[in-house]
Design a protein around this motif. Structure first.
Motif, short mmCIF file in Angstrom:
data_model
loop_
_atom_site.label_atom_id
_atom_site.label_comp_id
_atom_site.label_asym_id
_atom_site.label_seq_id
_atom_site.Cartn_x
_atom_site.Cartn_y
_atom_site.Cartn_z
N GLY A 1 0.72 -1.26 -0.33
CA GLY A 1 -0.02 0.10 -0.38
C GLY A 1 0.64 1.24 -0.12
O GLY A 1 0.75 2.35 -0.53
N LEU A 2 1.90 0.83 1.29
CA LEU A 2 2.82 2.47 0.89
C LEU A 2 3.88 2.70 -0.63
O LEU A 2 3.76 3.68 -1.02
CB LEU A 2 3.78 2.66 2.27
N PHE A 3 3.83 1.52 -0.83
CA PHE A 3 4.87 1.50 -1.77
C PHE A 3 3.26 1.93 -3.34
O PHE A 3 4.22 3.19 -3.62
CB PHE A 3 5.26 0.17 -2.58
N HIS A 4 1.97 1.45 -3.81
CA HIS A 4 1.68 1.80 -4.55
C HIS A 4 1.54 3.34 -4.16
O HIS A 4 1.16 3.92 -5.31
CB HIS A 4 0.35 1.13 -4.54
N ASN B 1 19.69 -6.60 2.06
CA ASN B 1 18.25 -6.13 2.13
C ASN B 1 18.09 -6.71 1.41
O ASN B 1 17.01 -6.04 0.67
CB ASN B 1 17.88 -4.67 2.63
N ARG B 2 17.81 -8.59 1.55
CA ARG B 2 16.52 -9.33 0.20
C ARG B 2 16.36 -8.51 -0.02
O ARG B 2 15.30 -9.31 -1.02
CB ARG B 2 17.98 -10.41 1.05
N ARG B 3 14.88 -9.23 1.92
CA ARG B 3 13.99 -8.85 1.64
C ARG B 3 13.43 -7.81 0.79
O ARG B 3 12.13 -8.10 0.03
CB ARG B 3 13.56 -9.47 3.21
N ALA B 4 13.39 -6.75 1.08
CA ALA B 4 13.27 -5.64 0.63
C ALA B 4 13.13 -5.36 -1.20
O ALA B 4 12.38 -4.99 -1.83
CB ALA B 4 14.06 -4.10 0.70
N PHE C 1 10.92 -7.85 -2.47
CA PHE C 1 9.32 -6.74 -2.51
C PHE C 1 9.27 -6.22 -3.86
O PHE C 1 8.48 -6.27 -4.32
CB PHE C 1 9.11 -6.20 -1.73
N TYR C 2 10.74 -4.91 -4.17
CA TYR C 2 10.82 -3.84 -4.89
C TYR C 2 11.10 -4.96 -6.08
O TYR C 2 9.86 -3.97 -6.66
CB TYR C 2 11.92 -3.16 -4.80
N GLU C 3 11.64 -5.84 -6.74
CA GLU C 3 10.89 -6.53 -7.51
C GLU C 3 9.68 -7.17 -7.83
O GLU C 3 9.29 -6.97 -9.00
CB GLU C 3 12.04 -7.88 -7.53
#
Length: 147
Positions: A100-103, A125-128, A131-133
């Motif tokens: 939601g924040l990204f969108h 920060n592999r988790r991020a 997520f970004y991908e």
């Protein structure tokens, strides 16, 4: 329980301050900024002239924030946004808060005529990165330096 994404407002300052300190000190292990400086930054962002913050709220409690700064790209000869921060409290990770924040940041960028939105994350920060991908982001060709 649903997460509501919206722009930050003055009444959020106290909760936002707590989240920002979690992000700065606990997550990134950076030194705690002076109280005055953090309060000034929050005030600048609430004015929405040099940047803007979005918050994820659940039942009156802030669970995350994203910060967009407004700047220019010389190579594009256009204004762009830089998503400098996207943070979700540990107890809300894996919910819809991050998406939601990204969108919200992406929509703001598009709706206000910015040429693009850029962001960075720590190399470890592999988790991020995942997520970004997942959000459609593409890894850039530039390296980041600081001094």
């Amino acid at each position: 329980m649903s997460v509501h994404i919206r722009t930050a407002k003055q009444e959020d300052a106290a909760q936002l301050r707590i989240l920002m300190l979690e992000y700065i000190v606990d997550f990134y292990k950076s030194p705690k900024p002076e109280d005055r400086k953090l309060d000034e930054l929050i005030c600048v962002l609430l004015k929405r002239e040099r940047g803007i913050q979005f918050v994820a709220e659940q039942e009156g409690e802030l669970k995350g924030f994203a910060t967009l700064y407004f700047t220019y790209s010389t190579t594009r000869a256009a204004e762009i946004t830089v998503m400098n921060d996207l943070y979700v409290a540990e107890d809300s990770r894996g919910t819809t808060a991050a998406q939601g924040l990204f969108h919200a940041c992406k929509a703001y960028t598009e709706q206000n005529g910015y040429a693009s939105m850029l962001w960075e994350t720590a190399e470890d920060n592999r988790r991020a990165q995942r997520f970004y991908e997942k959000m459609g982001g593409k890894r850039g060709n530039f390296l980041t330096y600081s001094i």
